[in-house]
Write a protein that holds these residues in place. Structure first.
Motif, PDB file in Angstrom:
ATOM      1  N   ILE A   1       0.762  -1.225   0.180  1.00 65.61           N
ATOM      2  CA  ILE A   1      -0.064   0.034  -0.122  1.00 65.61           C
ATOM      3  C   ILE A   1       0.907   1.424  -0.029  1.00 65.61           C
ATOM      4  N   CYS A   2       0.640   2.181  -1.076  1.00 69.55           N
ATOM      5  CA  CYS A   2       1.574   3.330  -0.970  1.00 69.55           C
ATOM      6  C   CYS A   2       0.591   4.293  -1.546  1.00 69.55           C
ATOM      7  N   GLY A   3       1.011   5.621  -0.892  1.00 70.25           N
ATOM      8  CA  GLY A   3       0.382   6.917  -1.231  1.00 70.25           C
ATOM      9  C   GLY A   3       0.595   8.036  -0.388  1.00 70.25           C
ATOM     10  N   ASP A   4       0.116   9.011  -0.673  1.00 64.77           N
ATOM     11  CA  ASP A   4       0.052  10.139   0.189  1.00 64.77           C
ATOM     12  C   ASP A   4      -1.389  10.283   1.151  1.00 64.77           C
ATOM     13  N   PHE A   5      -1.191   9.907   2.355  1.00 67.87           N
ATOM     14  CA  PHE A   5      -2.004   9.854   3.384  1.00 67.87           C
ATOM     15  C   PHE A   5      -2.200  11.281   3.942  1.00 67.87           C
ATOM     16  N   ASN A   6      -1.292  12.324   3.922  1.00 68.68           N
ATOM     17  CA  ASN A   6      -1.620  13.565   4.498  1.00 68.68           C
ATOM     18  C   ASN A   6      -1.614  13.078   6.218  1.00 68.68           C
ATOM     19  N   ALA A   7      -0.860  12.448   6.631  1.00 65.82           N
ATOM     20  CA  ALA A   7      -1.130  12.096   8.150  1.00 65.82           C
ATOM     21  C   ALA A   7       0.274  11.957   8.633  1.00 65.82           C
ATOM     22  N   LYS A   8       0.553  12.212   9.942  1.00 59.86           N
ATOM     23  CA  LYS A   8       1.932  12.293  10.519  1.00 59.86           C
ATOM     24  C   LYS A   8       1.991  11.227  11.825  1.00 59.86           C
ATOM     25  N   SER A   9       3.156  10.644  11.905  1.00 61.41           N
ATOM     26  CA  SER A   9       2.986   9.615  12.916  1.00 61.41           C
ATOM     27  C   SER A   9       4.479   9.141  13.228  1.00 61.41           C
ATOM     28  N   MET A  10       5.034   8.873  14.150  1.00 63.85           N
ATOM     29  CA  MET A  10       6.558   8.283  14.577  1.00 63.85           C
ATOM     30  C   MET A  10       6.417   7.192  13.966  1.00 63.85           C
ATOM     31  N   MET A  11       5.544   6.249  13.593  1.00 66.30           N
ATOM     32  CA  MET A  11       5.536   5.123  12.884  1.00 66.30           C
ATOM     33  C   MET A  11       6.343   5.083  11.621  1.00 66.30           C
ATOM     34  N   TRP A  12       6.326   6.127  11.005  1.00 63.36           N
ATOM     35  CA  TRP A  12       6.785   6.216   9.573  1.00 63.36           C
ATOM     36  C   TRP A  12       8.008   7.450   9.544  1.00 63.36           C
ATOM     37  N   ASN A  13       8.359   7.544  10.989  1.00 60.29           N
ATOM     38  CA  ASN A  13       9.699   8.617  11.320  1.00 60.29           C
ATOM     39  C   ASN A  13       9.350  10.045  11.047  1.00 60.29           C
ATOM     40  N   SER A  14       8.181  10.446  11.269  1.00 56.19           N
ATOM     41  CA  SER A  14       7.510  11.750  11.481  1.00 56.19           C
ATOM     42  C   SER A  14       8.104  12.312  12.770  1.00 56.19           C
ATOM     43  N   THR A  15       8.420  13.315  12.849  1.00 54.39           N
ATOM     44  CA  THR A  15       8.776  14.175  13.984  1.00 54.39           C
ATOM     45  C   THR A  15       7.848  14.437  14.877  1.00 54.39           C
ATOM     46  N   THR A  16       6.361  14.449  14.594  1.00 53.62           N
ATOM     47  CA  THR A  16       5.365  14.785  15.453  1.00 53.62           C
ATOM     48  C   THR A  16       4.238  13.887  14.889  1.00 53.62           C
ATOM     49  N   ASN A  17       3.139  13.531  15.831  1.00 49.14           N
ATOM     50  CA  ASN A  17       1.965  12.826  15.666  1.00 49.14           C
ATOM     51  C   ASN A  17       0.795  13.930  15.528  1.00 49.14           C
ATOM     52  N   ASP A  18      -0.133  13.491  14.479  1.00 46.31           N
ATOM     53  CA  ASP A  18      -1.542  14.277  14.551  1.00 46.31           C
ATOM     54  C   ASP A  18      -2.518  13.345  14.589  1.00 46.31           C
ATOM     55  N   SER A  19      -3.922  13.643  14.571  1.00 48.15           N
ATOM     56  CA  SER A  19      -4.888  12.855  14.815  1.00 48.15           C
ATOM     57  C   SER A  19      -5.090  11.760  13.636  1.00 48.15           C
ATOM     58  N   ARG A  20      -4.782  12.261  12.322  1.00 45.19           N
ATOM     59  CA  ARG A  20      -4.757  11.353  11.270  1.00 45.19           C
ATOM     60  C   ARG A  20      -3.701  10.403  11.397  1.00 45.19           C
ATOM     61  N   GLY A  21      -2.440  10.764  11.747  1.00 45.53           N
ATOM     62  CA  GLY A  21      -1.580   9.749  11.999  1.00 45.53           C
ATOM     63  C   GLY A  21      -1.804   8.724  12.910  1.00 45.53           C
ATOM     64  N   ASP A  22      -2.446   9.022  14.117  1.00 53.95           N
ATOM     65  CA  ASP A  22      -2.970   8.196  14.998  1.00 53.95           C
ATOM     66  C   ASP A  22      -3.843   7.169  14.340  1.00 53.95           C
ATOM     67  N   ILE A  23      -4.917   7.766  13.772  1.00 56.09           N
ATOM     68  CA  ILE A  23      -5.899   6.838  13.099  1.00 56.09           C
ATOM     69  C   ILE A  23      -5.069   5.876  12.183  1.00 56.09           C
ATOM     70  N   LEU A  24      -4.309   6.328  11.379  1.00 54.23           N
ATOM     71  CA  LEU A  24      -3.768   5.519  10.271  1.00 54.23           C
ATOM     72  C   LEU A  24      -2.860   4.616  10.893  1.00 54.23           C
ATOM     73  N   SER A  25      -2.043   4.900  11.941  1.00 51.59           N
ATOM     74  CA  SER A  25      -1.001   3.732  12.743  1.00 51.59           C
ATOM     75  C   SER A  25      -1.894   2.802  13.353  1.00 51.59           C
ATOM     76  N   GLU A  26      -3.050   3.134  13.928  1.00 52.51           N
ATOM     77  CA  GLU A  26      -3.774   2.182  14.568  1.00 52.51           C
ATOM     78  C   GLU A  26      -4.522   1.043  13.222  1.00 52.51           C
ATOM     79  N   TRP A  27      -4.940   1.581  12.349  1.00 50.76           N
ATOM     80  CA  TRP A  27      -5.431   0.971  11.060  1.00 50.76           C
ATOM     81  C   TRP A  27      -4.332  -0.163  10.616  1.00 50.76           C
ATOM     82  N   ALA A  28      -3.057   0.499  10.427  1.00 52.26           N
ATOM     83  CA  ALA A  28      -1.922  -0.504   9.827  1.00 52.26           C
ATOM     84  C   ALA A  28      -1.722  -1.522  10.931  1.00 52.26           C
ATOM     85  N   SER A  29      -1.717  -1.055  12.243  1.00 50.48           N
ATOM     86  CA  SER A  29      -1.234  -2.205  13.118  1.00 50.48           C
ATOM     87  C   SER A  29      -2.407  -3.174  13.127  1.00 50.48           C
ATOM     88  N   GLU A  30      -3.737  -3.212  13.009  1.00 54.85           N
ATOM     89  CA  GLU A  30      -4.739  -3.775  13.185  1.00 54.85           C
ATOM     90  C   GLU A  30      -4.643  -4.780  11.834  1.00 54.85           C
TER      91      GLU A  30
END
Length: 465
Positions: free
Chosen positions: A119-148
């Motif tokens: 799965i590849c693409g521009d999700f406009n989400a930030k999370s430390m799961m993919w080495n972003s320096t900050t987390n945002d709400s979309r990043g939290d949702i996307l990281s939980e979705w990926a972990s599931e």
């Protein structure tokens, strides 16, 4: 080994142009694209989502077999190279509820193939799961979705995939199923200029191309008429001493071997794509200068002791070099296009125009639908019971005059039959080795046989409008 590139083109036409040159120069097999230009993405060979926000392009489509594809809101997928590849785009302007809804649609699409998904693409989400320096709400949702879904983020390093002015982030993400992740190697972000705010993401998939490609064999020979004497002598050396024992299958086999020893085989299409027709060394040099300005600007913005004036100067220099690159491409396209129209309108000109036409890829057909269509094309009837009558007259044998007339009627420079023997070779053999050919044909009359190899034909269904 398959080479892939992932990029957000921001709907920009010149970014499309540079992507075409980049895929040719780097021998890219599959391009995974967010925000393509909607008009250009309607071309044949592109697979897009419903709203043309995500796309997959196959620069080497002749060598990659697509087993199926599908689309949804914000995503498109194709089945190829033994995995399912998704291209996704989720706008930064949608609300969290809609973001979650799109992820649920994507999850449902992956339900039957999640163990082999990329799965590849521009999700406009930030999370430390993919080495972003900050987390945002979309990043939290996307990281939980990926972990599931047991998906692994393949992003490595801290190089941003998006940069605009002084802001930068990692929002272009590559996920893979646990059994696909080990196959993905050499994931990296490239700083090369692409006329967008995003960076190219390159990676490889360690699957042998021979195991998934449509097998393409070299068929036929390039006939050199100056070598006909050598060919005839080579064929004579392979024929049996007793002409009466020569069968049609053996004659064709001997002709093929003699062709192999005399003529060159027709070439197999190369994987490597030609550069864009407008590309030149001047544009390549301008692109390198643009990259140098970009890196200089990035380094200055990271240093705390640099004045704002120096930063603004470096940014302005980069903008000017980037504008120069755009103008160079536009000017080169205009000049080269005029030259193509004057010198090669029905060659390269025709190909360029056809590539720009909005010819969408045909939808994938299920096996049941294909069988249903085949039954309509070839309806089944009751087996015909043919009446047979005994032939008492003796069938006359072929004469040398008949063979000569028939060989002179063979049209040259035409496509070969299923045995791939060119018509030039058939005429040459019939005229210069006529006794052998007559013996082979007349033996079949005397035996009252018609060999299967003479009955073989290839049926092609042509699409008509």
């Amino acid at each position: 080994m398959f080479k892939l590139v992932q990029i957000n083109l921001g709907r920009r036409i010149l970014a499309h142009d540079l992507l075409r040159q980049t895929t040719a120069a780097n021998e890219i097999d599959i391009a995974i694209i967010s925000e393509p230009n909607k008009n250009l993405a309607k071309k044949s060979g592109w697979y897009t989502d419903i709203n043309i926000d995500a796309a997959i392009c196959l620069p080497a489509s002749k060598h990659i077999s697509i087993q199926g594809w599908g689309q949804g809101n914000g995503f498109v997928w194709i089945d190829c190279i033994k995995i399912t590849i998704y291209s996704c785009y989720m706008s930064p302007n949608i609300r969290l509820g809609e973001f979650q809804h799109l992820l649920n649609e994507l999850k449902n699409s992956m339900a039957t193939r999640k163990n082999k998904c990329l799965i590849c693409g521009d999700f406009n989400a930030k999370s430390m799961m993919w080495n972003s320096t900050t987390n945002d709400s979309r990043g939290d949702i996307l990281s939980e979705w990926a972990s599931e879904l047991n998906l692994i983020s393949l992003n490595t390093g801290c190089e941003p995939t998006f940069r605009r002015g002084q802001s930068s982030s990692i929002i272009d993400i590559t996920f893979a199923a646990t059994n696909i992740a080990p196959l993905v190697t050499n994931w990296r972000v490239s700083e090369e200029e692409n006329l967008t705010d995003h960076n190219y993401v390159y990676f490889d998939i360690a699957i042998k191309k021979d195991s998934v490609r449509t097998k393409m064999k070299s068929r036929g020979w390039r006939v050199d008429t100056t070598q006909m004497d050598y060919f005839i002598n080579e064929l004579r050396s392979k024929l049996p001493s007793r002409e009466q024992t020569l069968k049609p299958e053996r004659l064709i086999e001997n002709i093929s071997h003699a062709c192999d020893n005399t003529f060159q085989r027709k070439g197999i299409p190369s994987d490597r794509k030609k550069p864009a027709y407008w590309w030149s060394a001047e544009i390549a040099e301008t692109r390198k200068k643009c990259l140098t300005r970009k890196r200089n600007m990035t380094r200055l913005h990271k240093k705390p002791n640099i004045s704002q004036e120096q930063k603004d100067t470096s940014r302005q220099a980069y903008k000017e070099e980037r504008a120069r690159l755009k103008n160079s491409i536009l000017r080169a396209k205009q000049v080269k296009w005029k030259r193509v129209i004057e010198e090669d309108p029905w060659g390269l000109g025709y190909k360029i125009v056809m590539n720009k036409l909005s010819l969408r890829s045909p939808p994938a057909l299920s096996e049941e639908l294909m069988l249903d269509e085949a039954k309509k094309l070839f309806p089944q009837h009751q087996k015909t019971k043919w009446s047979t009558t005994e032939v008492r007259d003796i069938i006359p044998l072929f004469s040398a005059e008949e063979l000569d007339r028939a060989s002179n009627r063979i049209k040259l420079k035409k496509a070969a039959g299923p045995d791939h023997i060119p018509p030039e070779i058939i005429r040459c053999v019939a005229q210069r080795l006529s006794p052998i050919c007559l013996n082979v044909m007349n033996q079949q009359i005397l035996k009252d046989e018609f060999p299967n190899i003479w009955k073989t034909a290839k049926l092609l269904l042509r699409k008509t409008t």
